[in-house]
Write an enzyme that holds these catalytic residues in place. Structure first.
Site, PDB file in Angstrom:
ATOM      1  N   HIS A  33       0.840  -1.202   0.000  1.00 54.04           N
ATOM      2  CA  HIS A  33       0.000   0.000   0.000  1.00 54.04           C
ATOM      3  C   HIS A  33       0.877   1.254   0.000  1.00 54.04           C
ATOM      4  O   HIS A  33       0.631   2.192  -0.753  1.00 54.04           O
ATOM      5  CB  HIS A  33      -0.891   0.021   1.242  1.00 54.04           C
ATOM      6  N   ASP A 138      -5.875   5.764   1.203  1.00 58.38           N
ATOM      7  CA  ASP A 138      -6.132   4.333   1.073  1.00 58.38           C
ATOM      8  C   ASP A 138      -7.536   4.056   1.625  1.00 58.38           C
ATOM      9  O   ASP A 138      -7.967   4.652   2.611  1.00 58.38           O
ATOM     10  CB  ASP A 138      -5.080   3.562   1.886  1.00 58.38           C
TER      11      ASP A 138
END
Ligand SMILES: *[C@@H]1O[C@H](CO)[C@@H](O)[C@H](O)[C@H]1NC(C)=O
Length: 473
Positions: A33, A138
């Site tokens: 991520h 995110d």
């Protein structure tokens, strides 16, 4: 007066009209991520829009230190906003756990609650200075950016770190719909069983509380040439919310700049090998294999008689800079027995450069989305060995839909050891069969078109330009 002050405080590259817009990246603290939003930062910065990359000090450092395939200057202008957080537990991964999801990272995931206040302060401060603040967060950091909804000139965009295929399936299931067999969603989509820990599922549920209600759109690290059908599906699915979806990927560089190339033993090793003759074996940063599995894999690779580069590292801990790493044991004399054929790498490997190397003709992978997309970009077919999360589903995308890979481990057999025989036959199927050659050809063609998509006039470049125009308007 205030206006004049504001101008003076802009960074030197930020005096243009566009730069009155500031982008704030809020990544989730796991390597796959962190890396994707760092890559997106570089792309957005190339449009002369200042970028703040916000995270705990240790996670920002991790992201910076591990990036590869970049021109060194490309990251210099990203403004890292380091947040000091209280110490958190960093247990080692448990290679014997039944569920392979990296539960050792949960305390690090939980630290996101310490970011909420500092991020709110940052957004308030930027909101006073800039014409517009664009938060790209995110999807797992939704709770951290709540302040964004209270400020008039702040817009937030969700970044989905997984494939559009996986997001489509989640969206479908959330509405309780049955997935019917179709070209888009083949029969026997792997269940979510065994993909996550219960604790992580709770964490996700908390983040998604306010999901999509106030976000302005979603961005994906994918390319319409690869997942166009799923991007269309997502557009249709969220018509009522009026959310926009942008396929801005691949975020990773599509060529390795000469200046960024580092002298690395594994790359020199590859230089001596024939074209497409080496399989690269790596299971990312969240996989911890047990001793028995490592032994079976080792033997299977050797018995396949194919060249290989095997990255044998333990899974990450929540803080990658703290403490010792378990060094996996190989069978006695193993490395000598594969001398010249197989190379075992135990430190951080330049994955993108390995995949871009002409000698690399296959990738045995856990099918994390980052790895899938890097492999697709570089035109390398995959031997898929999913471990957890979205990986079983990415495996379906790679093998059944795109037809650029073979399955090493079926998700239904997730509790069984993959024997050396299975490893051997999967490697041979990918590296030394007509079927494998056809996959390699398809992968090479797809790679070429994906690399072309980010060039002037290409579909991903146009998508990016449309996104930039949208956020700066
Ligand atoms: C993470 O946070 C949740 C919710 O506050 C808590 O229940 C859980 O015990 C925490 N887990 C770890 C490993 O710190």
């Amino acid at each position: 007066m205030a206006m004049a002050n504001r101008q003076q405080h802009q960074p030197s590259h930020g005096i243009t009209k566009q730069a009155q817009v500031v982008v704030v990246m809020v990544p989730f603290p796991a390597q796959g991520h962190l890396n994707q939003l760092l890559q997106l930062s570089r792309l957005i910065l190339s449009y002369n829009i200042p970028v703040r990359y916000v995270g705990a000090t240790t996670h920002n450092r991790q992201a910076k230190q591990r990036v590869h395939g970049w021109d060194p200057d490309a990251a210099a202008n990203i403004h890292f906003h380091d947040i000091e957080i209280p110490p958190f537990r960093c247990p080692p991964p448990n290679p014997n756990a039944k569920i392979k999801f990296p539960s050792q990272l949960q305390p690090a995931f939980n630290t996101s609650s310490h970011l909420t206040e500092p991020v709110s302060m940052l957004l308030r401060a930027l909101s006073c200075k800039a014409r517009k603040v664009i938060v790209i967060h995110d999807s797992l950091m939704e709770s951290v950016i709540q302040e964004a909804r209270l400020l008039p000139n702040v817009e937030s965009y969700i970044f989905h770190s997984v494939s559009a295929f996986a997001v489509s399936l989640y969206a479908w299931e959330q509405q309780g719909k049955i997935i019917e067999d179709s070209d888009m969603f083949p029969r026997d989509i792997p269940s979510l069983e065994g993909c996550f820990t219960a604790e992580f599922a709770d964490f996700v549920a908390c983040q998604y509380n306010n999901y999509q209600k106030f976000n302005s759109g979603c961005v994906y690290n994918t390319c319409k040439l690869v997942e166009g059908a799923y991007m269309d599906f997502l557009e249709k699915e969220t018509l009522k919310e009026g959310n926009k979806h942008w396929a801005l990927g691949p975020f990773n560089p599509v060529t390795i700049p000469e200046r960024s190339k580092k002298k690395k033993f594994c790359l020199d090793w590859l230089d001596k090998k024939a074209r497409n003759s080496v399989i690269y074996v790596s299971f990312g940063t969240t996989t911890a294999l047990d001793d028995e599995q490592i032994k079976e894999l080792a033997i299977g690779l050797r018995e396949s008689k194919q060249n290989f580069v095997w990255v044998l590292r333990d899974a990450d801990k929540g803080d990658v800079f703290g403490g010792e790493e378990r060094s996996a044991e190989l069978p006695e004399g193993y490395e000598d027995s594969v001398d010249g054929v197989g190379l075992v790498v135990r430190d951080w490997a330049p994955q993108l450069e390995i995949l871009a190397h002409p000698a690399t003709g296959g990738f045995m992978s856990h099918c994390g989305w980052n790895s899938c997309l890097e492999s697709i970009t570089m035109g390398v077919p995959i031997a898929a060995w999913p471990m957890h999360s979205d990986q079983p589903r990415n495996t379906v995308l790679i093998t059944k839909i795109l037809k650029i890979g073979v399955v090493v481990k079926e998700w239904e057999l997730r509790d069984a050891v993959v024997t050396s025989n299975i490893v051997e036959s999967a490697v041979k199927r990918l590296m030394a069969s007509t079927e494998g050659d056809e996959m390699r050809k398809r992968a090479a063609e797809m790679g070429e078109s994906v690399r072309g998509s980010v060039a002037e006039g290409g579909v991903s470049r146009m998508e990016m330009e449309s996104f930039i125009a949208h956020i700066t308007s």
